[in-house]
Design an enzyme around this catalytic site. Structure first.
Site, short mmCIF file in Angstrom:
data_model
loop_
_atom_site.label_atom_id
_atom_site.label_comp_id
_atom_site.label_asym_id
_atom_site.label_seq_id
_atom_site.Cartn_x
_atom_site.Cartn_y
_atom_site.Cartn_z
N GLU A 168 -9.56 -23.27 -60.16
CA GLU A 168 -10.90 -23.43 -59.58
C GLU A 168 -11.35 -24.88 -59.65
O GLU A 168 -11.95 -25.31 -60.65
CB GLU A 168 -11.92 -22.55 -60.31
N GLU A 256 -8.39 -14.08 -58.11
CA GLU A 256 -9.34 -13.53 -59.10
C GLU A 256 -10.47 -12.83 -58.37
O GLU A 256 -11.01 -13.35 -57.39
CB GLU A 256 -10.04 -14.64 -59.91
#
Ligand code: MG
Length: 329
Positions: A168, A256
């Protein structure tokens, strides 16, 4: 429309004992990687060895960092249990990098945790993501290059393996920071492994797939882009953005997603899963852990070798298990 009813029934039945399985939809006799082989990107689709679009449902492990708790679940027995009981077809090893107890602090132990999951997934015939679980990967590009060179040399011949280069990124430039980092790592991998799927994180915690779509990586085969969603924060506006990115031509992979189960019913999870099904998007649920936080699938103290009863699962875990168990590839 069929899927709407599938997921509605999943959510209604969530929390109840649900051992039913549609064997016609998901044959368990043959390992998923034997059936589908090497994954490839064709246009905005991820397809299998027969050029059929496919999507897989499974679990992400928690950060691998020493003494964070989630590393206790990096066991082959958990991988086997997820396959047997959840009918998981993909797992993700999330190797923490910069934070205390991560790869830069303790390389061998964190790398060995990843290898434990990858080796178990290969043994079980599951897909497995090797995730550089970082928010600052561009600060350590040479470390990422070395790590993925080693992984490509070890595992590049296995159709099971997917490389995820940057979990991320924060709110940083796609074109000026993330893309150059990714090209450096992709070049290193492709010199060793010409073909396994590579997934690249996108700005703002892997939500700006639109920015990647506007300036995609070219010159390398089999590149997809990461989308993350958590149902309490991300709703239709993010599905619309991701749909636009698909329409612009990039392939998307949900490495995710999380829900809090909403006491076993989460309408937004249903909407997201319908979206994933309609677009043949693979997804991994965050996370295999017993930490007391909303995303954990396990209650504190649950066994680190699987064998979990319903009472060992959180509401989020029960919802995720029902979705994964019933996912049609
Ligand atoms: Mg290969």
């Amino acid at each position: 429309m069929l899927l709407f009813f599938i997921f509605t029934s999943i959510i209604i039945s969530c929390g109840e004992k649900n051992d039913s399985k549609d064997t016609a939809l998901m044959p368990q006799d043959t390992a998923v990687v034997d059936l589908h082989g090497l994954l490839q990107v064709i246009g905005n689709s991820i397809v299998d060895k027969n050029s059929e679009p496919v999507s897989f449902a499974g679990n992400s492990f928690f950060w691998s960092n020493d003494n964070w708790g989630g590393e206790r679940y990096y066991t082959p027995e958990v991988v086997s249990w997820l396959k047997e009981d959840w009918h998981t077809t993909i797992v993700r090893a999330s190797m923490g990098v910069e934070d205390p107890g991560g790869y830069l602090d303790n390389k061998t132990v964190n790398k060995n945790r990843v290898k434990t999951i990858v080796d178990a997934a290969i043994e079980e015939g599951l897909y497995v993501i090797i995730d550089w679980h970082s928010h600052h990967a561009e600060d350590n590009t040479s470390e990422a290059v070395q790590f993925f060179q080693e992984m490509a040399a070890l595992y590049g011949g296995h159709d099971n393996v997917i490389y995820e280069l940057y979990n991320e990124p924060l709110d940083i430039s796609w074109s000026n920071i993330i893309k150059p980092y990714a090209i450096a790592v992709i070049s290193a991998i492709r010199a060793i492994d010409p073909d396994n799927l590579i997934v690249v994180g996108t700005p703002e915690w892997s939500q700006r797939v639109d920015l990647a779509a506007a300036d995609p990586i070219t010159g390398f085969p089999n590149i997809a882009y990461t989308l993350h969603f958590y149902t309490v924060h991300h709703q239709q506006w993010l599905r619309d953005r991701a749909t636009a990115a698909l329409n612009a031509g990039i392939a998307v992979f949900v490495t995710e997603w999380g829900s809090i189960g909403y006491s076993t019913v989460d309408p937004e999870a249903d909407k997201w899963m319908t979206w994933c099904f309609d677009n043949k998007i693979s997804h991994c649920n965050w996370a295999v852990n017993d930490k007391e936080e909303e995303w954990s699938i396990l209650v504190p103290g649950a066994s680190t070798t699987g064998g979990w009863s319903d009472d060992d699962l959180t509401d989020a875990g029960k919802l995720a298990r029902n979705i994964i168990r019933n996912w049609p590839e």
